[in-house]
Design a protein around this motif. Structure first.
Motif, PDB file in Angstrom:
ATOM      1  N   LEU A  11      31.347  -2.503  44.448  1.00 49.93           N
ATOM      2  CA  LEU A  11      30.625  -3.765  44.355  1.00 49.93           C
ATOM      3  C   LEU A  11      29.609  -3.505  43.369  1.00 49.93           C
ATOM      4  CD1 LEU A  11      30.730  -5.148  48.065  1.00 49.93           C
ATOM      5  CD2 LEU A  11      32.315  -5.558  46.412  1.00 49.93           C
ATOM      6  N   THR A  15      26.788  -9.651  44.539  1.00 52.97           N
ATOM      7  CA  THR A  15      28.543 -10.242  44.974  1.00 52.97           C
ATOM      8  C   THR A  15      28.398 -10.145  46.273  1.00 52.97           C
ATOM      9  OG1 THR A  15      30.866  -9.734  44.477  1.00 52.97           O
ATOM     10  CG2 THR A  15      29.294  -7.719  44.761  1.00 52.97           C
ATOM     11  N   ALA A  31      24.781  -6.673  47.571  1.00 50.61           N
ATOM     12  CA  ALA A  31      25.989  -7.198  48.232  1.00 50.61           C
ATOM     13  C   ALA A  31      25.841  -7.644  49.667  1.00 50.61           C
ATOM     14  CB  ALA A  31      26.872  -5.957  47.824  1.00 50.61           C
TER      15      ALA A  31
END
Length: 221
Positions: A11, A15, A31
């Motif tokens: 990642l 996100t 993340a």
């Protein structure tokens, strides 16, 4: 985890992803992962928000991590902040920064340089705490427990509040405590250094009390 053919997860940036079972998880940036995560390794440089529990063979962090459930890992190495809503279970744990555990904490060896808060029982065979701020645990148990203020000058500018440990009970075989406030301290060899304020000390072997430490009651077992 020894299963082969588990997918890796990488990642980057800001996100989010679902939880699951992975080989290696690498996070660079910010993340969020929903659900429980089980993996061989998790490495994070940045910020990780895990909504569920985390199980990993190894965990490495530079930054911040929140775990919404329990955290279990063989080896934990972190520089930054960790917040665990459940319990912490590890083998070798080495942390520089601030760690907060709402449940119990358990490890074979625990080294913390910074701040520590465990709302339940903290238990490890060896505990080495070098404090940079207020630290607290309801109860502490271990084979060898060493608690001192950190002398690392590079961190002095980040120190906040009174640097010391507060606990209801501290119990172990060899206890070396400084700047500690506790209702009961119980051990075989007990050394109370400067800044200690102890209600009751129970010892089986040796007791040493610094001139700038106070003890209300001393009991030889």
């Amino acid at each position: 985890m020894r299963e082969a053919n588990l997918p890796n997860l990488k990642l980057v940036g800001t996100t989010s992803a679902s939880g699951g079972r992975f080989g290696n998880v690498k996070i660079t940036g910010e993340a969020s992962l929903t659900g429980d995560v089980e993996c061989r390794s998790l490495s994070c440089t940045g910020t990780a928000d895990l909504k569920g529990s985390l199980t990993a063979d190894t965990f490495k962090l530079t930054g911040e991590c929140k775990v919404g459930g329990d955290m279990r890992s063989g080896r934990i190495s972190a520089v930054g902040d960790i917040e665990i809503a459940g319990e912490l279970h590890g083998d070798r744990v080495k942390l520089t920064g601030d760690v907060r555990v709402r449940g119990n904490g358990e490890a074979e060896s625990l080294q913390v340089r910074g701040g520590l808060t465990v709302e339940g029982l903290l238990n490890a065979e060896t505990i080495e705490l070098r404090m940079l701020g207020p630290c607290r645990a309801k109860e502490i148990g271990g084979g060898a427990v060493s608690v001192k203020r950190s002398r690392t000058s590079v961190f002095k500018m980040f120190t906040r509040g009174n640097v010391g440990l507060q606990a209801d009970l501290i119990e172990g075989d060899i206890l070396e405590l400084e700047h500690t406030r506790a209702a009961v301290v119980r051990g075989n060899r007990v050394t109370l250094g400067p800044g200690c304020e102890i209600g009751r000390v129970e010892y089986r072997g040796e007791l040493s009390v610094h001139g700038r430490a106070s003890v209300q009651e001393r009991v030889k077992l």
